[in-house]
Design an enzyme around this catalytic site. Sequence first.
Site, mmCIF file in Angstrom:
data_model
loop_
_atom_site.group_PDB
_atom_site.id
_atom_site.type_symbol
_atom_site.label_atom_id
_atom_site.label_comp_id
_atom_site.label_asym_id
_atom_site.label_seq_id
_atom_site.Cartn_x
_atom_site.Cartn_y
_atom_site.Cartn_z
ATOM 1 N N LYS A 269 0.863 -1.192 0.000
ATOM 2 C CA LYS A 269 0.000 0.000 0.000
ATOM 3 C C LYS A 269 0.889 1.229 0.000
ATOM 4 O O LYS A 269 2.006 1.191 0.514
ATOM 5 C CB LYS A 269 -0.871 0.018 1.264
ATOM 6 C CG LYS A 269 -2.111 0.852 1.109
ATOM 7 C CD LYS A 269 -3.214 0.066 0.429
ATOM 8 C CE LYS A 269 -4.426 0.910 0.143
ATOM 9 N NZ LYS A 269 -5.572 0.078 -0.272
ATOM 10 N N ASP B 124 -6.929 4.420 -4.575
ATOM 11 C CA ASP B 124 -7.600 4.240 -3.284
ATOM 12 C C ASP B 124 -8.231 5.614 -3.008
ATOM 13 O O ASP B 124 -8.424 6.400 -3.950
ATOM 14 C CB ASP B 124 -6.590 3.813 -2.202
ATOM 15 C CG ASP B 124 -7.255 3.294 -0.937
ATOM 16 O OD1 ASP B 124 -7.652 2.124 -0.901
ATOM 17 O OD2 ASP B 124 -7.423 4.076 0.029
HETATM 18 O O1 2IT Z 1 -8.124 -1.474 -0.885
HETATM 19 C C1 2IT Z 1 -8.020 -1.984 -2.011
HETATM 20 O O2 2IT Z 1 -8.158 -3.195 -2.203
HETATM 21 C C2 2IT Z 1 -7.714 -1.110 -3.134
HETATM 22 N N1 2IT Z 1 -7.592 0.091 -2.931
HETATM 23 C C3 2IT Z 1 -7.510 -1.665 -4.511
HETATM 24 C C4 2IT Z 1 -6.124 -2.138 -4.692
HETATM 25 C C5 2IT Z 1 -5.766 -2.562 -6.093
HETATM 26 O O3 2IT Z 1 -4.580 -2.849 -6.284
HETATM 27 O O4 2IT Z 1 -6.630 -2.594 -6.969
#
Ligand code: 2IT
Length: 476
Positions: A154, A194
Amino acid sequence: MRPNSWGGVGVRKSADLRYYRKYGGELVMNQYVSGIIEDLRKKNPGEPEFIQAATEVLESLSVVVDKDPKYQKYGILERIVEPERSIIFRVPWQDDKGQIHVNRGYRVQFNSAIGPYKGGIRFAPSVNLSVMKFLGFEQTFKNSLTSLPMGGGKGGSDFDPRGKSEAEVMRFCQSFMNELFRHIGPDTDVPAGDLGVGAREIGFMFGQYKRLINRFEGVFTGKGFNWGGSRMRPEATGFGATYFLQEMLKTKNQSLEGKTVAVSGFGNVAWGVVQKVGQLGGKVVTISGPDGFIYDKDGVVGAEKVEYMREMRASGRDRAQDYADKFGVEFHAGKRPWGVKCDIAMPCATQNEVDENDAKALVKSGCKCLCEVANMPLTLEAMKVIIESGILYAPGKAANAGGVGCSGLEMTQNSMRMHWASEEVDQKLHGIMVSIHDLCRQASEEYYGKSDNYVGGANIAGFKKVADAMIDQGVI
Ligand code: 2IT
């Protein structure tokens, strides 16, 4: 007191009693697990969100390590709570007046046991290392549940996109990427969006990445369709969560037909939920923003209202009241929607948006099912209230995995250098959600002797795949 599998005696009382087996009235947690939780608290002071997310998972793993000593032997828990790498960097940028600002950028590369790091980028003033670590940790288990080869990561920044011009957002994204580019790649780490990061921001970051490395490659997901994005990715989180909900309801011989649903948030995720719930015959009666919530007794249904949610997002005003003004419905300033009468609640906003009192209000209002769509929307105290109430309850890491699941499908399409049609992506997304639902119930049945502990089932099923891969790959 009863000895645990290794002859030790692990007893720990906690605020959260739900996963303990009772031996002669004592609440027993595996000693290896309780030791890890204690160390985690000592080692990560000032990281409440991360400790919350990790504690919740670790507590449900007590039964797994009781049953199988290999996880302790190979030090899996100590390793799985430590990110493989955390990158923190300076992001300087100039506003339209030429004034210089500095934000902090992050990428937490949590776990790569089953695939390249994968997870979104969040731009919000509340971003800090604790929030990044909690999200990266959750992502590891969520991605594992999708059955696709994706590790967990993340990233983000404490940059506040509200009130910024497009040129400012672009300069910020470019500066952010000027550092991040050296840490990511299609087989290394694949970011996505996100909170605060949508197709526009992904475009600016992808463009800068491509310029810096001089290669066109699938390093991001959530890209625009014309430059490598997947059909259905914008809808995927909300659609996927609603497919998951449908499966939960089926176990009680219920469907969404005629059900009233309370939703929070009005962003991309809530937008997908509102559409799919409407298509399946349900009615979403609330959406919310930082300013309060709206109550639309006729339902947020139909193209005009759904489209207006996109406008609300694009305006950058971050106000739910705009919906009430436009459609002449009730607006409740400064309040959250959890007291309204509903059959189902779907929190789609952000972490810890449902506290203990909200949870009590939900149960009192007659809500029969809570499907988390945001990441960790319930505090531990709220979870306890919901679990003890016995209502049907699914955690975000299972129910919202359709977003990253579709990201995985975007990576596949990029590798094949082709696009699938919407129907094909939607069908695969549906299959992924049904499979996650089955995995949760199977693990719950195996370890808790009942199939509807979705929280425990998701944690265990997500964990085992990653943990077993870590064992196979040695001490790294
Ligand atoms: O919290 C999540 O699963 C997302 N923000 C999507 C992450 C993604 O790599 O599509």
